[in-house]
Design an enzyme around this catalytic site. Structure first.
Site, PDB file in Angstrom:
ATOM      1  CG  HIS A  16      -1.940  -0.997   1.365  1.00 50.86           C
ATOM      2  ND1 HIS A  16      -2.109  -1.761   2.485  1.00 50.86           N
ATOM      3  CD2 HIS A  16      -2.891  -1.401   0.490  1.00 50.86           C
ATOM      4  CE1 HIS A  16      -3.130  -2.594   2.308  1.00 50.86           C
ATOM      5  NE2 HIS A  16      -3.620  -2.402   1.095  1.00 50.86           N
ATOM      6  CE  LYS A  40     -13.035  -7.057   2.997  1.00 54.09           C
ATOM      7  NZ  LYS A  40     -11.905  -6.310   2.428  1.00 54.09           N
ATOM      8  NE  ARG A  89      -2.981  -7.600  -4.243  1.00 57.28           N
ATOM      9  CZ  ARG A  89      -3.724  -7.837  -3.196  1.00 57.28           C
ATOM     10  NH1 ARG A  89      -3.178  -7.891  -2.016  1.00 57.28           N
ATOM     11  NH2 ARG A  89      -5.015  -8.040  -3.301  1.00 57.28           N
ATOM     12  CB  SER A 127      -4.354  -6.458   4.823  1.00 61.45           C
ATOM     13  OG  SER A 127      -3.996  -5.204   4.308  1.00 61.45           O
TER      14      SER A 127
END
Ligand code: PNS
Length: 160
Positions: A16, A40, A89, A127
């Protein structure tokens, strides 16, 4: 020009930070915004995530850290921006990011999403992987900012 880099940042990773540093060179002002997602269950509170981002970006004068909830696009407009920055990514990110970018475009055609490709050394980082490795006592040095590593170690001491 002002841009918004939104995410969960639970927690912010070196990947990040790489996107933040590169986007901050392109845009006059970059607002990094922690979005709370009711679906979440985060490890860190929004306040902790904001604090970690502020610490990690304190060397970047044109970066601000904020928090929000609800829809992204009206937030972007509200703070006077028209660009959303996303890090990309791998192929696995593409489908989801593509659908989100098109939905955001449908919601507000004036807001553009700009993708920045991750640097290759961070292409595998996420993460969730960081949390898994840290929770099992693995070493995450260099993969997260120092303040994040400290907080993870307070939760889960390193394995010997
Ligand atoms: O770091 P993440 O979890 O990939 O970030 C996802 C985020 C926060 C960018 C995304 O969930 C989002 O945009 N949330 C705001 C709610 C919203 O606008 N949802 C519709 C997106 S098309």
């Amino acid at each position: 020009m002002k841009a918004v880099y939104p995410g969960s940042f639970d927690p912010v990773t070196a990947g990040h930070l790489d996107i933040i540093e590169r986007a901050a060179k392109i845009f006059d002002c970059l607002v990094v915004t922690v979005f709370s997602n009711p679906a979440k269950k985060p490890l860190f509170s929004v306040e902790e995530r904001v604090a970690m981002l502020k610490e990690a970006t304190s060397h970047l004068p044109n970066v601000e850290v904020d928090a929000s909830d609800g829809l992204l696009v009206p937030y972007v407009r509200r703070i006077g921006a028209r660009v959303i920055v996303k890090g990309l990514r791998a192929i696995s990110d593409f489908d989801y990011e593509f659908r989100m970018a098109l939905m955001n475009k449908k919601l507000d055609p004036e807001v553009e999403t700009v993708f920045i490709l991750t640097s290759s050394q961070y292409a595998y980082l996420s993460s969730s992987l960081i949390k898994e490795v840290a929770s099992l006592g693995g070493c995450v040095t260099g993969l997260v900012p120092a303040g994040v590593e400290r907080r993870l170690r307070e939760m889960w001491p390193a394995a010997r």
